[in-house]
Design a protein around this motif. Structure first.
Motif, PDB file in Angstrom:
ATOM      1  N   LEU A  47      51.649  28.944  40.689  1.00 49.42           N
ATOM      2  CA  LEU A  47      52.184  30.309  40.774  1.00 49.42           C
ATOM      3  C   LEU A  47      53.651  30.303  41.200  1.00 49.42           C
ATOM      4  CD1 LEU A  47      49.161  32.204  42.350  1.00 49.42           C
ATOM      5  CD2 LEU A  47      50.012  32.362  40.008  1.00 49.42           C
ATOM      6  N   LEU A  48      53.996  29.441  42.155  1.00 53.24           N
ATOM      7  CA  LEU A  48      55.396  29.344  42.571  1.00 53.24           C
ATOM      8  C   LEU A  48      56.283  28.850  41.427  1.00 53.24           C
ATOM      9  CD1 LEU A  48      55.115  27.961  46.214  1.00 53.24           C
ATOM     10  CD2 LEU A  48      56.047  30.164  45.502  1.00 53.24           C
ATOM     11  N   LEU A  49      55.781  27.908  40.643  1.00 50.50           N
ATOM     12  CA  LEU A  49      56.556  27.434  39.492  1.00 50.50           C
ATOM     13  C   LEU A  49      56.744  28.554  38.462  1.00 50.50           C
ATOM     14  CD1 LEU A  49      55.163  23.831  38.987  1.00 50.50           C
ATOM     15  CD2 LEU A  49      57.491  24.483  39.612  1.00 50.50           C
ATOM     16  N   ALA A  50      55.701  29.357  38.251  1.00 46.53           N
ATOM     17  CA  ALA A  50      55.824  30.488  37.321  1.00 46.53           C
ATOM     18  C   ALA A  50      56.846  31.500  37.832  1.00 46.53           C
ATOM     19  CB  ALA A  50      54.458  31.148  37.121  1.00 46.53           C
ATOM     20  N   ILE A  51      56.798  31.783  39.126  1.00 48.88           N
ATOM     21  CA  ILE A  51      57.782  32.703  39.717  1.00 48.88           C
ATOM     22  C   ILE A  51      59.190  32.111  39.606  1.00 48.88           C
ATOM     23  CG2 ILE A  51      58.563  33.695  41.913  1.00 48.88           C
ATOM     24  CD1 ILE A  51      55.562  34.016  42.612  1.00 48.88           C
ATOM     25  N   GLY A  52      59.302  30.812  39.830  1.00 53.82           N
ATOM     26  CA  GLY A  52      60.598  30.149  39.705  1.00 53.82           C
ATOM     27  C   GLY A  52      61.137  30.210  38.286  1.00 53.82           C
ATOM     28  N   LEU A  53      60.252  30.031  37.298  1.00 51.23           N
ATOM     29  CA  LEU A  53      60.696  30.121  35.906  1.00 51.23           C
ATOM     30  C   LEU A  53      61.143  31.540  35.567  1.00 51.23           C
ATOM     31  CD1 LEU A  53      58.118  27.833  34.072  1.00 51.23           C
ATOM     32  CD2 LEU A  53      60.551  27.414  34.445  1.00 51.23           C
ATOM     33  N   LEU A  54      60.409  32.537  36.067  1.00 50.75           N
ATOM     34  CA  LEU A  54      60.842  33.916  35.847  1.00 50.75           C
ATOM     35  C   LEU A  54      62.188  34.174  36.529  1.00 50.75           C
ATOM     36  CD1 LEU A  54      57.487  35.879  36.251  1.00 50.75           C
ATOM     37  CD2 LEU A  54      58.790  35.488  34.148  1.00 50.75           C
ATOM     38  N   GLY A  55      62.362  33.621  37.716  1.00 51.37           N
ATOM     39  CA  GLY A  55      63.640  33.753  38.413  1.00 51.37           C
ATOM     40  C   GLY A  55      64.766  33.077  37.653  1.00 51.37           C
ATOM     41  N   LEU A  56      64.467  31.936  37.048  1.00 57.47           N
ATOM     42  CA  LEU A  56      65.468  31.230  36.257  1.00 57.47           C
ATOM     43  C   LEU A  56      65.866  32.055  35.036  1.00 57.47           C
ATOM     44  CD1 LEU A  56      67.132  28.641  36.007  1.00 57.47           C
ATOM     45  CD2 LEU A  56      65.243  27.665  34.705  1.00 57.47           C
ATOM     46  N   LEU A  57      64.889  32.682  34.406  1.00 49.62           N
ATOM     47  CA  LEU A  57      65.202  33.566  33.275  1.00 49.62           C
ATOM     48  C   LEU A  57      66.053  34.749  33.743  1.00 49.62           C
ATOM     49  CD1 LEU A  57      61.788  33.587  31.370  1.00 49.62           C
ATOM     50  CD2 LEU A  57      63.908  32.421  30.713  1.00 49.62           C
TER      51      LEU A  57
END
Length: 171
Positions: A47-57
């Motif tokens: 979940l943290l990686l998914a949030i991080g990817l959304l943050g990167l976008l």
């Protein structure tokens, strides 16, 4: 071949005889609570990686809007420059992604039975609970903070159970 014809084999036990499990002692067996903590760590890390990817976008979208952002009166009154704000966002995204990767690695290692993974998961989860409690006390808490306390707190509790601690401290 001897068993197929009904002939006893030296040292073999008959049907229904008690079987000794000498290959693994009770102290060395990994408790289910440790496995559950590892699985929770993997899910939390994903979940943290998914949030991080959304943050990167979001960072990439923000980067493409720099000219419009630089002209905004809200930014001019904040004392921040556009580059410092985007750098701050990027650092935050990278920290979240590193935390997510750490949770996944420690969770997988814990599920596989590596004690270092369980110790790492315990330390990271305890630090996460402490930081979330700090946010709660300072008034910066939201639903995510409460969720973080619950999930990381569950990992800490599972790894601090007596069977889990015995497994973690075995030699």
């Amino acid at each position: 071949a001897a068993l197929a014809f009904g002939q006893p084999v030296a040292g073999a036990q008959g049907y229904g005889a008690p079987v000794g499990h000498a290959h693994q002692s009770a102290a060395a067996a990994k408790p289910g609570a440790v496995t559950a903590a590892g699985i929770i760590g993997i899910v939390e890390g994903a979940l943290l990686l998914a949030i991080g990817l959304l943050g990167l976008l979001g960072y990439l979208a923000l980067k493409s809007q720099l000219d419009q952002l630089a002209a905004s009166p809200e930014l001019a009154g904040s004392g921040l420059s556009v580059s410092s704000m985007t750098n701050l966002v990027l650092v935050g995204v990278l920290i979240v992604m590193l935390m997510g990767t750490g949770y996944v690695v420690a969770g997988v290692a814990t599920v596989r039975g590596a004690r270092w993974g369980a110790w790492a998961l315990l330390v990271v989860s305890a630090l996460n609970v402490l930081y979330s409690l700090y946010e709660l006390v300072t008034g910066d808490a939201g639903f995510g903070t409460l969720l973080s306390i619950g999930v990381s707190g569950a990992v800490v509790v599972l790894l601090c159970l007596s069977d889990s601690m015995r497994w973690l401290r075995r030699t």
